[in-house]
Design a protein around this motif. Structure first.
Motif, PDB file in Angstrom:
ATOM      1  N   PRO A  91      32.314  53.434  41.850  1.00 15.79           N
ATOM      2  CA  PRO A  91      31.632  52.503  40.933  1.00 15.79           C
ATOM      3  C   PRO A  91      32.586  51.515  40.266  1.00 15.79           C
ATOM      4  CG  PRO A  91      30.792  54.719  40.635  1.00 15.79           C
ATOM      5  CD  PRO A  91      31.957  54.820  41.581  1.00 15.79           C
ATOM      6  N   GLU A  92      33.778  51.966  39.904  1.00 12.31           N
ATOM      7  CA  GLU A  92      34.755  51.072  39.268  1.00 12.31           C
ATOM      8  C   GLU A  92      35.190  49.975  40.232  1.00 12.31           C
ATOM      9  OE1 GLU A  92      35.250  54.442  39.481  1.00 12.31           O
ATOM     10  OE2 GLU A  92      34.710  55.013  37.431  1.00 12.31           O
ATOM     11  N   THR A  93      35.449  50.357  41.471  1.00 16.60           N
ATOM     12  CA  THR A  93      35.863  49.379  42.483  1.00 16.60           C
ATOM     13  C   THR A  93      34.725  48.415  42.781  1.00 16.60           C
ATOM     14  OG1 THR A  93      37.402  50.978  43.421  1.00 16.60           O
ATOM     15  CG2 THR A  93      36.781  49.108  44.824  1.00 16.60           C
ATOM     16  N   ARG A  94      33.503  48.944  42.847  1.00 12.14           N
ATOM     17  CA  ARG A  94      32.338  48.071  43.092  1.00 12.14           C
ATOM     18  C   ARG A  94      32.211  47.030  41.995  1.00 12.14           C
ATOM     19  NH1 ARG A  94      28.692  52.839  45.020  1.00 12.14           N
ATOM     20  NH2 ARG A  94      28.507  53.116  42.786  1.00 12.14           N
ATOM     21  N   LEU A  95      32.417  47.427  40.754  1.00 13.96           N
ATOM     22  CA  LEU A  95      32.333  46.484  39.637  1.00 13.96           C
ATOM     23  C   LEU A  95      33.405  45.406  39.751  1.00 13.96           C
ATOM     24  CD1 LEU A  95      30.974  45.674  37.001  1.00 13.96           C
ATOM     25  CD2 LEU A  95      32.540  47.206  35.812  1.00 13.96           C
ATOM     26  N   MET A  96      34.628  45.805  40.097  1.00 13.60           N
ATOM     27  CA  MET A  96      35.718  44.826  40.266  1.00 13.60           C
ATOM     28  C   MET A  96      35.397  43.866  41.416  1.00 13.60           C
ATOM     29  SD  MET A  96      39.193  47.044  39.375  1.00 13.60           S
ATOM     30  CE  MET A  96      39.593  47.166  41.060  1.00 13.60           C
ATOM     31  N   ILE A  97      34.847  44.386  42.499  1.00 13.54           N
ATOM     32  CA  ILE A  97      34.486  43.544  43.645  1.00 13.54           C
ATOM     33  C   ILE A  97      33.388  42.569  43.250  1.00 13.54           C
ATOM     34  CG2 ILE A  97      33.416  43.548  45.934  1.00 13.54           C
ATOM     35  CD1 ILE A  97      34.956  46.224  46.442  1.00 13.54           C
TER      36      ILE A  97
END
Length: 168
Positions: free
Chosen positions: A101-107
């Motif tokens: 989820p954290e990586t998805r938000l950054m993407i």
């Protein structure tokens, strides 16, 4: 409003007088109370940040508020389109490859910035840049496709790369 009012005082009075109306207008437009509340807040925030706009309240403050809010609504819809496209792409991925989820938000945040940058480019520059970057066409192929000189393609690409480098 009295001439001695500060910008903050003017915005406060404007907020008190028009927030309810703006929230209702946004709620009807968006069909969502939470998004309407966020965008109503953002409208007044933009007004406070823009001293020039706050000084232009004049006799029709709702016209200015509507103008600011419409831009925010369009940005909101664009962000939703980017998010939907990203989520559709994620749905096609095998589970082990789906980012956290954290990586998805950054993407997603990066995609929002890229979309805004692309939207800010002239249409032909954007088209040339996407042909090179997404379709993998060479500059010569792009020049032939558009019927323009190779140096013109290079100029458009230089403009697009400069916009990429200017991304926050």
């Amino acid at each position: 409003m009295p001439a001695g009012d500060t910008t903050a005082q003017r915005v406060h009075i404007l907020y008190a007088d028009h927030h309810g109306w703006l929230y209702g207008w946004l709620r009807r437009k968006l069909g969502n109370a939470c998004d309407a509340a966020d965008l109503a807040h953002d409208t007044f925030l933009r007004l406070m940040i823009s001293r020039r706009a706050a000084g232009q309240l004049g006799d029709e403050p709702r016209a200015l508020l509507t103008h600011i809010a419409k831009g925010l609504v369009i940005d909101h819809w664009r962000r939703l389109d980017v998010e939907r496209a990203y989520l559709d792409a994620l749905a096609q991925m095998p589970d082990p490859q789906i980012p956290s989820p954290e990586t998805r938000l950054m993407i997603l945040e990066a995609l929002y910035r890229i979309e805004a940058m692309l939207r800010g480019l002239p249409e032909r520059t954007r088209d040339i840049f996407l042909l090179a970057q997404l379709d993998g066409l060479t500059y010569r192929q792009i020049a032939e496709r558009h019927g323009i000189a190779l140096i013109t393609v290079k100029r458009h690409m230089r403009t697009a790369f400069a916009a990429c480098l200017a991304l926050p």
